[in-house]
Design a protein around this motif. Structure first.
Motif, PDB file in Angstrom:
ATOM      1  N   GLU A 177     -25.489  13.019  20.858  1.00 53.99           N
ATOM      2  CA  GLU A 177     -26.401  11.916  21.186  1.00 53.99           C
ATOM      3  C   GLU A 177     -27.716  12.427  21.768  1.00 53.99           C
ATOM      4  O   GLU A 177     -28.769  11.853  21.537  1.00 53.99           O
ATOM      5  N   PHE A 178     -27.602  13.527  22.510  1.00 56.74           N
ATOM      6  CA  PHE A 178     -28.815  14.108  23.097  1.00 56.74           C
ATOM      7  C   PHE A 178     -29.528  15.064  22.130  1.00 56.74           C
ATOM      8  O   PHE A 178     -30.509  15.726  22.516  1.00 56.74           O
ATOM      9  N   GLU A 179     -29.008  15.178  20.939  1.00 55.50           N
ATOM     10  CA  GLU A 179     -29.560  16.056  19.896  1.00 55.50           C
ATOM     11  C   GLU A 179     -29.617  17.519  20.336  1.00 55.50           C
ATOM     12  O   GLU A 179     -30.636  18.197  20.193  1.00 55.50           O
ATOM     13  N   LEU A 180     -28.531  17.973  20.923  1.00 53.71           N
ATOM     14  CA  LEU A 180     -28.430  19.378  21.328  1.00 53.71           C
ATOM     15  C   LEU A 180     -27.342  20.048  20.503  1.00 53.71           C
ATOM     16  O   LEU A 180     -26.310  19.438  20.225  1.00 53.71           O
ATOM     17  N   GLU A 181     -27.601  21.296  20.109  1.00 52.23           N
ATOM     18  CA  GLU A 181     -26.634  22.050  19.309  1.00 52.23           C
ATOM     19  C   GLU A 181     -25.974  23.090  20.201  1.00 52.23           C
ATOM     20  O   GLU A 181     -26.615  23.642  21.091  1.00 52.23           O
ATOM     21  N   ARG A 182     -24.711  23.391  19.897  1.00 54.75           N
ATOM     22  CA  ARG A 182     -24.005  24.405  20.658  1.00 54.75           C
ATOM     23  C   ARG A 182     -24.652  25.787  20.518  1.00 54.75           C
ATOM     24  O   ARG A 182     -24.501  26.648  21.377  1.00 54.75           O
ATOM     25  N   SER A 183     -25.358  25.983  19.411  1.00 50.50           N
ATOM     26  CA  SER A 183     -25.971  27.297  19.175  1.00 50.50           C
ATOM     27  C   SER A 183     -27.301  27.471  19.916  1.00 50.50           C
ATOM     28  O   SER A 183     -27.858  28.565  19.948  1.00 50.50           O
ATOM     29  N   ASN A 184     -27.804  26.405  20.510  1.00 48.21           N
ATOM     30  CA  ASN A 184     -29.079  26.492  21.241  1.00 48.21           C
ATOM     31  C   ASN A 184     -28.941  27.426  22.440  1.00 48.21           C
ATOM     32  O   ASN A 184     -27.937  27.377  23.149  1.00 48.21           O
ATOM     33  N   ARG A 185     -29.982  28.226  22.646  1.00 48.18           N
ATOM     34  CA  ARG A 185     -29.977  29.088  23.841  1.00 48.18           C
ATOM     35  C   ARG A 185     -30.576  28.298  24.998  1.00 48.18           C
ATOM     36  O   ARG A 185     -31.639  27.689  24.853  1.00 48.18           O
ATOM     37  N   LEU A 186     -29.910  28.321  26.128  1.00 47.73           N
ATOM     38  CA  LEU A 186     -30.345  27.505  27.268  1.00 47.73           C
ATOM     39  C   LEU A 186     -31.739  27.897  27.756  1.00 47.73           C
ATOM     40  O   LEU A 186     -32.509  27.039  28.190  1.00 47.73           O
TER      41      LEU A 186
END
Lengths: 268, 270
Positions: free
Chosen positions: B116-125
């Motif tokens: 829902e927040f349009e965040l992917e698990r592969s994104n680097r913080l």
């Protein structure tokens, strides 16, 4: 669930630290190992032309010792980073919120960075030393000189010391490691600078105390001079030897105990 | 769930922030903690989270004394501070390393919120914007299913669509067994989701009412002129005339204007 120590939770805490920091740990170790390897190879190569069979040859034991000390400074930095999150208010908040007991939070960096780190660093140094020796001896020009380089062994580090001194060195190393480990618990900001200042302050207070005691027990002594009787307590040990051994061998116990309570009382 | 009795707290060499402060909060509600700058909202949240130690008084959260930082207490309380730090790793690695420490963590719920927040698990913080990192930390906190969730300025840094997403997700994910405390200055961001409003000022609780209670007691209106408007408890000039707070008359219910309520309370008008 046990609130003081729970093996499962402790394992998860160690896993969390390893997963989040493994790249940092490995990169640091790799850079350090490369630097030591380069220095070892360089020193072995530059020494080789001076090699003469008529001069008693040490087989690079001294070089190994010096570079081992250098490598151990790297280990000291690694151990000293155990509670680095406490130096920053924002990170401290996250660290204190991690669901684990204070004891677990205190123990895991000691085991992970102190114990496992030491074993790993010792092993890596041994590998680097063997690799450097092999690399240098593989160079045909050097091989032709008949240069002899001893294979690194940890017993080399204790050459020239008797058993008693070896024990003292190990305990002093442990105390120094514990000191580096717990510094961030005592000083939040500029821990290194504050540690150096505090060492000088303690040394100054100690000297002043000794001067006062000298004046009390030896009234003939004048000024800022310190007089202390030096006598043999056992056949091999003077009173001064024992005092130094005493501090080196037990200070780590106090540092660990006080460190634990300092962690327990950490606030934002 | 949270019981505070006669709490005393002061920073070194400063005036007491809380003196004889008492407050109680129960599960199953979303509580808005409001106050002026320096009123002690963040300090109160830090005391509740066990990051600070009260000098006197009783403070119990889920039956624990927070500052003892009992691991069972920490596993059931999640705080999203106003400023936070995340390691330079991927979202996936962070989840794999941190989530097992929270026994009630719900990975499915987390994936749903991340989507829902349009965040992917592969994104680097460390490569995310401040707002995206805030969304991630909110998602992680909600998925932890802790009994107490403390959010300090959660909408700071969120863009307009994200703010409404946040409200929707929060309402949809909180259960009757949880207590959510939200401290914010941006009252308009949360006025529709609160069950209870607590306003603190100068170390005391000025106001502590359920939203339902507020609606039955007071109404919030905009009038073009004050002529003919009776029983005005508080008024504020606005572009369309005046915003007023009046006692609710029978059968009359208006939407809660949190900003107006806050100003009315702070000026001791109600």
């Amino acid at each position: 669930m046990n609130t003081f120590f729970n093996l499962k939770r402790f394992g998860l805490l160690m896993r969390q630290d390893l997963l989040l920091n493994r790249n940092k740990f490995l990169l640091f170790l790799l850079v350090l190992a490369l630097a030591i390897y380069t220095m070892l190879v360089y020193l072995m190569i530059v020494t080789s032309p001076n090699y003469s069979p008529s001069i008693p040859y040490q087989g690079f034991v001294g070089t190994y010792k010096q570079l081992f000390v250098l490598f151990m400074i790297g280990l000291g930095v690694f151990v000293g980073s155990s509670f680095s999150d406490l130096s920053n208010k924002v990170k401290r908040s996250s660290y204190l919120q991690v669901p684990a007991s204070n004891f677990e939070k205190f123990l895991y960096p000691f085991l992970l960075r102190g114990v496992l780190g030491t074993v790993l660093y010792f092993f890596i140094f041994w590998v680097v030393a063997q690799l450097a020796r092999f690399s240098v001896l593989s160079i045909p020009a050097i091989h032709a000189t008949g240069l002899k380089i001893l294979s690194f062994e940890f017993s080399m580090l204790f050459m020239g010391y008797d058993f008693k001194n070896c024990i003292f060195i190990v305990l002093a190393f442990l105390s120094l490691g514990t000191y580096l480990y717990s510094i961030p618990l005592f000083f939040r900001k500029m821990a290194l600078l504050k540690t150096i200042v505090s060492i000088f302050v303690v040394a100054f207070i100690y000297t002043v105390l000794m001067v006062l005691l000298t004046h009390l027990f030896y009234p003939n002594i004048l000024g800022f001079e310190v007089h202390c009787d030096n006598y043999m307590v056992t056949k091999q040990n003077s009173n001064w030897d024992l005092l130094v051994y005493y501090f080196a061998s037990i200070s780590w116990i106090f540092l660990l105990l006080i460190g634990y309570f300092k962690l327990k009382e950490q606030k934002l | 769930m949270i019981e505070i009795k006669n709490l005393h707290f002061q920073y070194q060499k400063k005036q007491p922030l809380f003196d004889d402060f008492s407050l109680s909060m129960q599960t199953g509600s979303i509580v808005g903690l409001l106050g002026k700058n320096g009123a002690g909202k963040s300090t109160l949240l830090n005391l509740i989270a066990g990051l600070m130690m009260p000098q006197k008084g009783d403070l119990h959260v889920n039956g624990f004394k927070p500052f003892q930082r009992n691991p069972n207490f920490l596993a059931d309380l999640s705080l999203v501070p106003e400023e936070f730090s995340l390691p330079a790793v991927t979202i996936d690695l962070y989840i794999r390393s941190m989530s097992p420490l929270y026994p009630s963590f719900d990975l499915e719920k987390l994936d749903k919120i991340l989507k829902e927040f349009e965040l992917e698990r592969s994104n680097r913080l460390n490569q995310l914007s401040h707002g995206q990192r805030k969304k991630f930390i909110i998602a992680f906190t909600l998925a932890s299913n802790c009994k107490v969730i403390v959010l300090d300025e959660p909408t700071n840094g969120l863009d307009i669509p994200s703010k409404s997403q946040f409200r929707k997700i929060l309402v949809g994910s909180v259960t009757e067994e949880q207590l959510v405390i939200i401290s914010t200055h941006q009252v308009k961001d949360i006025d529709t989701i609160l069950d209870k409003v607590v306003i603190i000022d100068e170390g005391t609780v000025l106001f502590n009412h359920d939203v339902e209670q507020i609606n039955t007691k007071w109404c919030f209106e905009t009038v073009s002129s004050l002529n003919g408007v009776s029983d005005v408890l508080y008024q504020e000039h606005c572009t369309m005339g005046y915003k007023v707070v009046r006692p609710t008359t029978q059968g009359m219910e208006t939407p809660l204007d949190m900003e107006l309520l806050f100003n009315a309370v702070i000026t001791h008008s109600i």
